[in-house]
Scaffold this motif. Structure first.
Motif, PDB file in Angstrom:
ATOM      1  N   LEU A  19      -7.590  -2.699  -3.101  1.00 34.70           N
ATOM      2  CA  LEU A  19      -8.828  -2.476  -2.352  1.00 34.70           C
ATOM      3  C   LEU A  19      -9.686  -3.731  -2.360  1.00 34.70           C
ATOM      4  O   LEU A  19     -10.298  -4.001  -1.220  1.00 34.70           O
ATOM      5  CB  LEU A  19      -9.466  -1.333  -2.832  1.00 34.70           C
ATOM      6  CG  LEU A  19      -9.032   0.134  -2.615  1.00 34.70           C
ATOM      7  CD1 LEU A  19      -9.736   1.099  -2.986  1.00 34.70           C
ATOM      8  CD2 LEU A  19      -8.869   0.377  -1.069  1.00 34.70           C
ATOM      9  N   SER A  33     -10.264  -4.960   1.579  1.00 38.70           N
ATOM     10  CA  SER A  33     -11.281  -4.537   2.247  1.00 38.70           C
ATOM     11  C   SER A  33     -11.842  -5.722   3.204  1.00 38.70           C
ATOM     12  O   SER A  33     -12.380  -5.402   4.372  1.00 38.70           O
ATOM     13  CB  SER A  33     -12.298  -4.070   1.234  1.00 38.70           C
ATOM     14  OG  SER A  33     -11.435  -2.986   0.628  1.00 38.70           O
ATOM     15  N   LEU A  57      -5.307   6.145   0.889  1.00 36.28           N
ATOM     16  CA  LEU A  57      -6.322   6.128  -0.127  1.00 36.28           C
ATOM     17  C   LEU A  57      -6.568   7.798  -0.528  1.00 36.28           C
ATOM     18  O   LEU A  57      -6.871   8.224  -1.620  1.00 36.28           O
ATOM     19  CB  LEU A  57      -7.583   5.593   0.171  1.00 36.28           C
ATOM     20  CG  LEU A  57      -7.494   4.047   0.393  1.00 36.28           C
ATOM     21  CD1 LEU A  57      -8.817   3.425   0.889  1.00 36.28           C
ATOM     22  CD2 LEU A  57      -7.219   3.504  -1.136  1.00 36.28           C
ATOM     23  N   SER A  58      -6.531   8.498   0.453  1.00 43.16           N
ATOM     24  CA  SER A  58      -6.761  10.022   0.450  1.00 43.16           C
ATOM     25  C   SER A  58      -5.741  10.480  -0.553  1.00 43.16           C
ATOM     26  O   SER A  58      -6.224  11.545  -1.371  1.00 43.16           O
ATOM     27  CB  SER A  58      -6.784  10.804   1.838  1.00 43.16           C
ATOM     28  OG  SER A  58      -7.726  10.233   2.744  1.00 43.16           O
ATOM     29  N   MET A  99      -4.025   8.999  -2.784  1.00 42.94           N
ATOM     30  CA  MET A  99      -4.288   8.343  -4.176  1.00 42.94           C
ATOM     31  C   MET A  99      -5.528   9.084  -5.086  1.00 42.94           C
ATOM     32  O   MET A  99      -5.341   9.240  -5.904  1.00 42.94           O
ATOM     33  CB  MET A  99      -4.640   6.783  -3.846  1.00 42.94           C
ATOM     34  CG  MET A  99      -3.583   6.110  -3.479  1.00 42.94           C
ATOM     35  SD  MET A  99      -3.746   4.422  -3.223  1.00 42.94           S
ATOM     36  CE  MET A  99      -2.487   3.796  -2.343  1.00 42.94           C
ATOM     37  N   PHE A 100      -6.367   9.147  -3.890  1.00 40.85           N
ATOM     38  CA  PHE A 100      -7.696   9.900  -4.527  1.00 40.85           C
ATOM     39  C   PHE A 100      -7.289  11.275  -5.201  1.00 40.85           C
ATOM     40  O   PHE A 100      -7.647  11.628  -6.213  1.00 40.85           O
ATOM     41  CB  PHE A 100      -8.866   9.985  -3.707  1.00 40.85           C
ATOM     42  CG  PHE A 100     -10.317  10.700  -3.999  1.00 40.85           C
ATOM     43  CD1 PHE A 100     -10.904  10.222  -4.902  1.00 40.85           C
ATOM     44  CD2 PHE A 100     -10.245  12.037  -3.795  1.00 40.85           C
ATOM     45  CE1 PHE A 100     -12.232  10.888  -5.326  1.00 40.85           C
ATOM     46  CE2 PHE A 100     -11.305  12.760  -4.360  1.00 40.85           C
ATOM     47  CZ  PHE A 100     -12.212  12.124  -5.115  1.00 40.85           C
ATOM     48  N   ILE A 116      -4.528  -0.423  -7.867  1.00 44.07           N
ATOM     49  CA  ILE A 116      -5.280   0.286  -6.430  1.00 44.07           C
ATOM     50  C   ILE A 116      -6.582  -0.227  -6.248  1.00 44.07           C
ATOM     51  O   ILE A 116      -6.737  -0.716  -5.020  1.00 44.07           O
ATOM     52  CB  ILE A 116      -4.986   1.788  -6.457  1.00 44.07           C
ATOM     53  CG1 ILE A 116      -3.408   2.368  -6.254  1.00 44.07           C
ATOM     54  CG2 ILE A 116      -5.931   2.308  -5.334  1.00 44.07           C
ATOM     55  CD1 ILE A 116      -3.563   3.789  -6.728  1.00 44.07           C
ATOM     56  N   THR A 154       1.022   3.998  -3.082  1.00 42.96           N
ATOM     57  CA  THR A 154       0.829   5.530  -2.645  1.00 42.96           C
ATOM     58  C   THR A 154       2.087   6.360  -3.648  1.00 42.96           C
ATOM     59  O   THR A 154       1.664   7.472  -4.037  1.00 42.96           O
ATOM     60  CB  THR A 154       0.927   5.756  -1.299  1.00 42.96           C
ATOM     61  OG1 THR A 154       0.131   4.966  -0.658  1.00 42.96           O
ATOM     62  CG2 THR A 154       0.648   7.120  -0.897  1.00 42.96           C
ATOM     63  N   ILE A 198       0.843  -1.109   0.078  1.00 37.02           N
ATOM     64  CA  ILE A 198      -0.011   0.102  -0.033  1.00 37.02           C
ATOM     65  C   ILE A 198       0.907   1.231   0.207  1.00 37.02           C
ATOM     66  O   ILE A 198       0.581   2.371  -0.513  1.00 37.02           O
ATOM     67  CB  ILE A 198      -0.841  -0.030   1.348  1.00 37.02           C
ATOM     68  CG1 ILE A 198      -1.996   1.188   0.998  1.00 37.02           C
ATOM     69  CG2 ILE A 198      -0.196   0.128   2.551  1.00 37.02           C
ATOM     70  CD1 ILE A 198      -2.833   0.868  -0.165  1.00 37.02           C
ATOM     71  N   PHE A 218      -4.355   2.851   5.532  1.00 33.01           N
ATOM     72  CA  PHE A 218      -5.447   2.714   4.657  1.00 33.01           C
ATOM     73  C   PHE A 218      -6.276   4.121   4.392  1.00 33.01           C
ATOM     74  O   PHE A 218      -6.344   4.470   3.122  1.00 33.01           O
ATOM     75  CB  PHE A 218      -6.574   1.866   5.390  1.00 33.01           C
ATOM     76  CG  PHE A 218      -7.550   1.100   4.393  1.00 33.01           C
ATOM     77  CD1 PHE A 218      -7.025  -0.109   3.562  1.00 33.01           C
ATOM     78  CD2 PHE A 218      -8.578   1.248   4.418  1.00 33.01           C
ATOM     79  CE1 PHE A 218      -7.903  -0.692   2.741  1.00 33.01           C
ATOM     80  CE2 PHE A 218      -9.724   0.789   3.559  1.00 33.01           C
ATOM     81  CZ  PHE A 218      -9.219  -0.415   2.562  1.00 33.01           C
TER      82      PHE A 218
END
Length: 334
Positions: free
Chosen positions: A251, A255, A204-205, A207-208, A247, A119, A115, A200
């Motif tokens: 997830l 998840s 993810l923030s 990456m978004f 990515i 990133t 992960i 996590f």
């Protein structure tokens, strides 16, 4: 004990070598899956590494991150899969307390490293496509520091249960080891929340944010047919698509495991279905063999390199520097 979906997971499952909530037939099916997935994962990721070994032109800054990702997959496939499969064939965990700690720590280590590296991939995509001015000033040393940070972060979180923050123990299947989520005390809850926040939610923030800006920039470029740029946008589209798919699949893989940890933290872990107890770690392990598939399916230029390697083509027959660059970076690793 009866087994099946919805069954309560009892505390009477012996920690090491005791009875499992699954039948031996079910353990054999899981072992068959692990052996098959392990062979596929190990062989495909070795092929990926061989591509970078053969074609030195591919050893760019961005691709070095992909090389590191392949090593995380090889680690799980070469160490985690065999130990888990052997225990399933045995019907219970067969490597004792020390083996349990090593196995669980390595799985968490490679998962957290993945992960972190994904990133770094997202940050690279953002800088390459959206902030080329900054990207041109970044040296290979900066990339190495980002990659090293991903590995060191993984070392920290994998060692914490060993030294007493939460802990590792066989899961209710009795044939694999993981975070001891059946003991949902304050130590487990705080560790789980910290891991989810740092490894996590935060990644993810990032990456978004990165991929949102990448998509906006690429749409703007496509709308402006008169734009002048040094980027090979066809290649960048392939690389970005490949990165996003990695990515999304990460997830999908992790998840269920995160959900089980959250359930154990805020609910009664005894009520977690036994089927979910085995599906969650199996999904997490699946993250080791889909990345090579994504490289091939999502990037036609990488696909040419794979075909060239398999067919033992020489550089005279397949010119990597002009046909299969994965990125626009030309910074060598040597």
């Amino acid at each position: 004990m009866e087994h099946g979906v919805g069954v309560n997971i009892s505390d009477d499952v012996s920690p090491y070598g005791g009875k499992s909530v699954f039948t031996q037939m079910e353990h054999n099916i899981v072992a068959g899956y692990l052996i098959t997935a392990g062979v596929i994962s190990l062989s495909s990721n070795i092929v990926v590494l061989l591509v970078f070994v053969k074609y030195k032109e591919l050893r760019t800054a961005t691709n070095f991150i992909i090389i590191n990702l392949a090593f995380t997959d090889v680690g799980v496939a070469g160490i985690g899969y065999p130990m888990s499969a052997a225990s399933d064939l045995h019907g219970s965990w067969k490597f004792g307390y020390t083996g349990c700690q090593i196995y669980a720590a390595l799985n968490i280590f490679f998962g957290m490293a993945s992960i972190g590296l994904l990133t770094v991939v997202a940050i690279d995509r953002f800088l390459t496509i959206c902030r080329a001015d900054i990207r041109q000033k970044i040296t290979m040393q900066s990339y190495n520091l980002l990659i090293l940070a991903a590995w060191l972060n993984a070392v920290f979180w994998s060692l914490m249960p060993v030294v007493g923050w939460a802990g590792y123990a066989p899961d209710p299947t009795g044939a694999t080891c993981t975070i001891n989520w059946r003991k949902n005390d304050a130590s487990f809850i705080s560790y789980t929340m910290a891991v989810i926040a740092v490894n996590f939610v935060l990644p993810l923030s990032v990456m978004f944010y990165c991929y949102y800006n990448v998509s906006v920039t690429m749409r703007r470029h496509q709308a402006d047919s008169h734009s002048i740029t040094a980027l090979d946008w066809s290649d960048q589209k392939d690389v970005t698509k490949m990165s996003i798919l990695m990515i999304v699949m990460f997830l999908v893989a992790w998840s269920p495991y995160s959900f089980v940890c959250l359930w154990a933290s805020f609910g009664n872990p005894k009520n977690i279905p036994a089927a979910m107890a085995i599906i969650a770690p199996l999904f997490a392990k699946s993250s080791t063999f889909y990345n090579p598939c994504i490289y091939v399916l999502a990037n036609k230029k990488f696909r040419r390199a794979i075909i060239g390697l398999i067919q033992c083509q020489t550089r005279q027959r397949i010119t990597i520097s002009t046909q299969v660059p994965l990125t626009t970076s030309r910074q060598p690793l040597t």
